[in-house]
Design an enzyme around this catalytic site. Structure first.
Site, PDB file in Angstrom:
ATOM      1  N   ARG A  36      -2.963  22.034 -14.159  1.00 32.32           N
ATOM      2  CA  ARG A  36      -1.932  21.032 -14.508  1.00 32.32           C
ATOM      3  C   ARG A  36      -2.151  20.474 -15.913  1.00 32.32           C
ATOM      4  NH1 ARG A  36       0.958  16.244 -10.948  1.00 32.32           N
ATOM      5  NH2 ARG A  36       2.160  15.432 -12.697  1.00 32.32           N
TER       6      ARG A  36
ATOM      7  N   HIS B 258      -0.683  11.227 -27.859  1.00 35.43           N
ATOM      8  CA  HIS B 258      -0.997   9.880 -27.345  1.00 35.43           C
ATOM      9  C   HIS B 258      -1.757   9.055 -28.386  1.00 35.43           C
ATOM     10  CE1 HIS B 258      -0.619  10.939 -22.770  1.00 35.43           C
ATOM     11  NE2 HIS B 258       0.540  10.831 -23.383  1.00 35.43           N
TER      12      HIS B 258
ATOM     13  N   ARG C 219       0.821  -1.233   0.000  1.00 34.64           N
ATOM     14  CA  ARG C 219       0.000   0.000   0.000  1.00 34.64           C
ATOM     15  C   ARG C 219       0.845   1.270   0.000  1.00 34.64           C
ATOM     16  NH1 ARG C 219      -3.542  -2.860   3.632  1.00 34.64           N
ATOM     17  NH2 ARG C 219      -5.232  -3.723   2.399  1.00 34.64           N
TER      18      ARG C 219
ATOM     19  N   HIS D  35       7.706   9.015 -27.627  1.00 37.40           N
ATOM     20  CA  HIS D  35       6.712   9.866 -26.966  1.00 37.40           C
ATOM     21  C   HIS D  35       6.933  11.355 -27.299  1.00 37.40           C
ATOM     22  CE1 HIS D  35       4.055  11.507 -23.930  1.00 37.40           C
ATOM     23  NE2 HIS D  35       5.070  12.199 -23.428  1.00 37.40           N
TER      24      HIS D  35
ATOM     25  N   HIS E  55      -0.287  16.536 -26.040  1.00 39.15           N
ATOM     26  CA  HIS E  55      -0.370  15.127 -25.643  1.00 39.15           C
ATOM     27  C   HIS E  55      -1.657  14.440 -26.104  1.00 39.15           C
ATOM     28  CE1 HIS E  55       3.083  16.223 -23.299  1.00 39.15           C
ATOM     29  NE2 HIS E  55       3.196  15.029 -22.764  1.00 39.15           N
TER      30      HIS E  55
ATOM     31  N   LYS F  18       3.055  11.577 -11.241  1.00 39.01           N
ATOM     32  CA  LYS F  18       2.209  10.716 -12.073  1.00 39.01           C
ATOM     33  C   LYS F  18       2.951   9.411 -12.314  1.00 39.01           C
ATOM     34  CE  LYS F  18      -0.643  13.968 -14.672  1.00 39.01           C
ATOM     35  NZ  LYS F  18      -0.961  14.496 -16.021  1.00 39.01           N
TER      36      LYS F  18
ATOM     37  N   GLU G 204       9.668  18.223 -24.853  1.00 41.38           N
ATOM     38  CA  GLU G 204       9.033  18.584 -23.577  1.00 41.38           C
ATOM     39  C   GLU G 204       9.649  19.874 -23.019  1.00 41.38           C
ATOM     40  OE1 GLU G 204       6.423  17.023 -22.174  1.00 41.38           O
ATOM     41  OE2 GLU G 204       6.414  14.974 -22.966  1.00 41.38           O
TER      42      GLU G 204
ATOM     43  N   GLU H 268      -4.395  17.576 -10.959  1.00 46.17           N
ATOM     44  CA  GLU H 268      -4.881  17.942 -12.295  1.00 46.17           C
ATOM     45  C   GLU H 268      -6.397  18.186 -12.319  1.00 46.17           C
ATOM     46  OE1 GLU H 268      -2.749  16.123 -15.619  1.00 46.17           O
ATOM     47  OE2 GLU H 268      -4.634  16.123 -16.717  1.00 46.17           O
TER      48      GLU H 268
ATOM     49  N   ASN I   6      -0.181  19.018 -20.553  1.00 43.36           N
ATOM     50  CA  ASN I   6      -0.523  18.034 -21.591  1.00 43.36           C
ATOM     51  C   ASN I   6      -0.563  18.659 -22.980  1.00 43.36           C
ATOM     52  OD1 ASN I   6      -0.833  15.996 -19.656  1.00 43.36           O
ATOM     53  ND2 ASN I   6      -2.912  16.695 -19.218  1.00 43.36           N
TER      54      ASN I   6
ATOM     55  N   LYS J 233       7.381  23.299 -14.104  1.00 50.66           N
ATOM     56  CA  LYS J 233       6.516  22.163 -13.761  1.00 50.66           C
ATOM     57  C   LYS J 233       6.209  22.146 -12.266  1.00 50.66           C
ATOM     58  CE  LYS J 233       5.288  17.457 -14.289  1.00 50.66           C
ATOM     59  NZ  LYS J 233       5.358  16.236 -15.064  1.00 50.66           N
TER      60      LYS J 233
END
Ligand code: GLY
Length: 383
Positions: free
Chosen positions: A249, A260, A130, A274, A256, A152, A194, A245, A253, A235
């Site tokens: 935030r 993606h 956990r 990517h 993206h 993330k 990026e 987000e 993206n 960032k």
């Protein structure tokens, strides 16, 4: 591309998240200090290093030597290189290895690698027992400026990128900029997309600086540390204001949503890294913004020019094997975008540009507008 290996004064960027705040330490030649930093932060912790086969050949021994030199017991978990490891099989393997290595709640996971290893090891750290603490040691430009910061973590679903995951912040990020000397030029360029993203989304002056200095970043002098620190500061500020987000935030993206979909269409393969998908995606976002009357065509041309000057793809037809399944069909690309995490109640969230340095988050773009835009781009390629 290789600059002399010498230690520079590290730059520290704080990610301000209350009692989960942490430092990003950036500098040339700082990997040997990792053991001391971890011993100071978590005395007595044992460490499992998660890495991939490629990074292991270059950096694993030095990382282990630094940790062992500080009296830290280590074990290693080596996964296959590439996006293939960000899978259900990959996370099962890492979790089982962590349990077999008897990594307990007070111990630590180190993610030594690029974005794939960081996302995978971070997700394993989030769920094993956990949750155990983890440290990011990013070894790609993309990971140093983006994926290692902000918590993330996750894996891909066969239906889309990063659809399984958790927010789990690291307790430290150590970014040795000399490590980037062993990247292939293509990987370095992909990560650079990026870096350019931070200029485009919120800092026109940084974008202008990049236009002049991008070649110096590749060479590995002080410009490299400056670009990485500027990206991390941008960032960190956004993550501190909107960790989960719920709003701002999403600006990170930029490029993206399209990117993606392109990565999924190319099967997360070497046909499109990517960052290359993000580069094309940022140009598409700028062109869509221009079509909606938000940004001037001169700014869009400037964006295309800079990304191309940095050696990045900027058009759909720049993708290797363009014309194969998935990429030439606007409806197919729309279906892939509909799986994006940023879809809310069936509406796609787009990051659009009002100018270089002024991005906005919007759910107001009609799907038919995006479909027609993509169909138009594809028709241009065929013409
Ligand atoms: N890479 C986007 C984010 O961390 O939010």
């Amino acid at each position: 591309m290789t600059a002399p290996l010498k230690t520079s004064d590290p730059i520290t960027v704080d990610v301000a998240l209350g009692d989960r705040s942490y430092d990003i330490v950036i500098g040339r030649g700082i990997l040997p200090s990792l053991g001391e930093r971890i011993a100071a932060l978590r005395p007595g912790a044992r460490v499992a290093i998660v890495t991939d086969e490629y990074v292991a050949t270059h950096w694993l021994r030095r990382t282990e030597a630094s940790l062992q030199g500080a009296g830290i017991a280590t074990s290693r978990i080596v996964v296959d290189e590439g996006e293939v490891s960000k899978s259900y099989e990959g996370i099962e393997f890492v979790c089982e290895e962590l349990i077999a290595a008897k990594i307990e709640r007070n111990d630590l996971v180190i993610a030594l690698g690029g974005g794939v290893v960081g996302d995978l090891a971070g997700f394993a750290a989030a769920i094993v027992r956990r949750g155990v603490d983890f440290v990011q040691v990013p070894t790609s430009l993309l990971a140093q400026v983006d994926s290692s910061v902000g918590g993330k973590t996750g894996i891909n679903s066969p239906q889309g990128k990063n659809l399984i995951g958790a927010f789990h912040q690291p307790i430290l990020v150590v970014a040795d900029t000399a490590v980037l000397d062993t990247l292939s030029p293509r990987q370095f360029r992909a990560g650079y997309a990026e870096v350019a993203k931070y200029g485009l989304l919120g800092d026109e002056a940084f974008f202008a600086w990049l236009e002049t200095n991008h070649a110096e970043i590749v060479k590995g002098g002080a410009a490299r540390e400056h670009a990485i620190a500027a990206s991390c500061r941008a960032k960190a500020a956004i993550v501190a204001r909107d960790e989960r987000e719920t709003g701002e935030r999403a600006l990170l993206n930029l490029g993206h949503t399209f990117g993606h979909a392109l990565e999924t269409a190319t099967g997360f393969s070497d046909r499109l890294y990517h960052g290359e998908g993000v580069s094309i995606g940022m140009v598409l976002a700028a062109e869509l913004s221009c079509g909606l009357g938000m940004i001037a065509e001169t700014d869009v041309s400037r964006i295309r020019r800079h990304l191309a000057a940095a050696g990045l793809p900027t058009r759909l037809q720049d993708i290797a094997g363009f014309g194969q399944e998935g990429l030439t069909d606007a409806d197919g690309l729309m279906a892939l975008m509909a799986q994006d995490k940023k879809v809310k109640r069936g509406r796609l969230t787009f990051i659009l540009l009002k100018a270089i340095g002024r991005a906005v988050v919007t759910s107001d773009v009609e799907p038919a507008t995006v479909r027609d835009f993509l169909a138009g781009k594809l028709a241009d390629v065929r013409a």
